[in-house]
Design a protein around this motif. Structure first.
Motif, mmCIF file in Angstrom:
data_model
loop_
_atom_site.group_PDB
_atom_site.id
_atom_site.type_symbol
_atom_site.label_atom_id
_atom_site.label_comp_id
_atom_site.label_asym_id
_atom_site.label_seq_id
_atom_site.Cartn_x
_atom_site.Cartn_y
_atom_site.Cartn_z
ATOM 1 N N GLU A 199 0.794 -1.233 0.000
ATOM 2 C CA GLU A 199 0.000 0.000 0.000
ATOM 3 C C GLU A 199 0.833 1.294 0.000
ATOM 4 O O GLU A 199 0.676 2.146 -0.869
ATOM 5 C CB GLU A 199 -0.870 0.001 1.273
ATOM 6 N N ARG A 222 1.343 1.355 -8.677
ATOM 7 C CA ARG A 222 0.102 1.925 -9.173
ATOM 8 C C ARG A 222 0.202 2.353 -10.635
ATOM 9 O O ARG A 222 -0.714 2.105 -11.418
ATOM 10 C CB ARG A 222 -0.259 3.129 -8.289
ATOM 11 N N TRP A 234 -5.128 1.748 -4.148
ATOM 12 C CA TRP A 234 -3.986 2.655 -4.142
ATOM 13 C C TRP A 234 -4.362 4.125 -4.308
ATOM 14 O O TRP A 234 -3.505 4.992 -4.309
ATOM 15 C CB TRP A 234 -2.978 2.230 -5.220
#
Ligand SMILES: [Mn+2]
Length: 471
Positions: free
Chosen positions: A235, A257, A288
């Motif tokens: 994350e 991402r 994300w």
């Protein structure tokens, strides 16, 4: 089906029916004149009762299933509704439960995202059960390839040994040939990209996947390796990096991402659905863009209480009416087998040895007590001293061995647990000499256990010939 005989009438747990004596009868396995469609429900029930399938029938099923897989494209298109399933890892009883919960395969579309074998002890049965469903529902029951569906991994882990113990090398080779033929990706509703591991720097257009030559051992790098091995970045770091080296796997990448977003945008996708990593809840939404955003990646893991140890839930992802939902499930009870399928005699050896050592020790100790004291013998005082030291040493050695076996017998439960956690099944001898507190510590310390297991997430070091595919 007749169960195993009980000539002495001394079965302890009578409410559990004994396993069937004979492999599933051909008339039951293939009830219709079409000899390519096994009765998958009969197969399921027979396997659940710990029955077997004859080698002849298993070989036939493998040939028939391989023929179907060979005809499938690399990238399979699915309509909705669809149930997407993650890692199974030889957990037959959980797979049976999953099918019960997620829907009858005669009425439900399924895609399994790989990792059917290794680690769990019913890998062979999982394969038999799965291909019996595949042979019944070739168009609505899909099986993609995971990073464990290859020679390198099954040889390093448990599956190769399992097949050889239950069948032989010939059957193992046929299973590997079938694995080589498994399709590698899926696309559901044209919007959900499905693969076992993750995306690749070499993957730009999803349609390009059909250009890969997939009929080989999984390569060490390149697009096919990444599809089966890559992981999403954590994350907090996902916005920081595009692709970084995947140290935990010792191959492929972590992807962030930006490349995920690019692949999604360029191919008009909603998200990337994958398996490959155990999750406490059985799934993980990789959001994300913040907690309320749609996930770039969804991880699905379908082996609850992974390795009988993780206490995680299993889950499946259901796509229906344009929406995705998660169905979670707990682990099911399964028959207990001693580690490495050792028999009860081998298992009980430490108990026997402990007793023998105890006897020998008391003989030695007695003998030492009976030794004549100085003056009563012709031997010199130094001679006697030397002898006494020797005997003392022997008694000490016995005491050590005895302590080890005592620990082995007294803590057999704990040790079995520990063995399951140590990748090569070998427990350090020091730990046995230290006894219960040390063993308990080793188990209780979750961090240490995870550390131990970490090396099992890695690609085995052994190098094998592999072609690198670029598309
Ligand atoms: Mn995997």
């Amino acid at each position: 089906m007749e169960g195993l005989a009980d000539p002495f009438g001394d079965r302890v747990v009578n409410e559990i029916p004994p396993p069937p004596v004979l492999p599933l009868d051909e008339g039951i396995l293939y009830p219709s004149s079409d000899s390519k469609t096994p009765d998958w429900i009969a197969v399921r029930d027979h396997l659940a009762a710990e029955g077997t399938i004859s080698k002849e029938h298993f070989v036939k099923m493998l040939h028939d299933a391989t023929d179907i897989f060979k005809e499938e494209p690399n990238l399979i298109q699915f309509p909705e509704p669809l149930v997407m399933v993650g890692d199974i890892h030889g957990q037959l009883y959980d797979l049976i439960h999953l099918i019960e919960k997620a829907g009858d395969p005669s009425k439900t579309n399924y895609v399994f995202m790989g990792d059917y074998v290794d680690r769990g002890i019913f890998g062979v049965e999982v394969i038999i059960f799965m291909i019996s469903m595949k042979l019944n529902f070739p168009d609505s029951f899909a099986m993609l390839r995971g990073n464990h569906e290859c020679r390198n991994m099954t040889d390093h882990f448990t599956f190769r040994q399992e097949v050889i113990e239950k069948y032989d090398e010939e059957v193992y080779d046929l299973i590997m040939e079938m694995f080589d033929a498994l399709p590698i990706c899926g696309l559901a509703d044209k919007k959900y990209f499905i693969t076992h591991g993750g995306i690749s720097p070499e993957l730009k257009k999803i349609s390009k996947i059909n250009k890969i030559d997939r009929f080989l051992e999984i390569p060490m790098d390149g697009i096919m390796c990444d599809l089966m091995w890559a992981d999403p970045i954590d994350e907090k770091e996902a916005k920081k990096y595009d692709f970084i080296e995947n140290k935990e796997r010792d191959c492929s990448f972590y992807f962030g991402r930006k490349p995920a977003k690019k692949l999604i945008d360029d191919n008009n996708l909603m998200t990337i659905v994958r398996a490959h990593q155990v999750q406490v809840d059985g799934y993980k939404m990789h959001r994300w863009d913040g907690p309320s955003s749609f996930p770039y990646v969804i991880t699905i893991f379908s082996a609850p209480n992974y390795c009988d140890y993780y206490s995680n839930k299993g889950s499946v992802l259901i796509l229906e009416d344009g929406n995705v939902s998660i169905k979670q499930f707990d682990d099911s009870e399964h028959p207990y087998h001693l580690p490495d399928r050792i028999d009860i005699f081998t298992w009980s050896m430490p108990f026997l040895i402990e007793k023998v050592v105890q006897m020998m020790k008391s003989v030695y100790t007695k003998w030492q007590e009976d030794e004549p004291s100085d003056g009563e013998d012709f031997k010199s005082a130094t001679d006697l001293k030397e002898r006494a030291e020797k005997i003392k040493g022997k008694v000490k050695a016995f005491a050590r061995v005895q302590k080890m076996y005592k620990t082995l017998t007294e803590e057999s439960e704990l040790i079995l647990k520990l063995k399951g956690m140590v990748p090569d099944g070998k427990i350090p001898r020091g730990l046995l000499l230290e006894g219960r507190p040390a063993i308990k510590d080793a188990i209780m310390e979750f961090k240490r256990a995870k550390e131990l297991d970490k090396q099992n997430e890695m690609r085995p070091k052994k190098k094998r010939e592999a072609r690198v595919i670029r598309s």
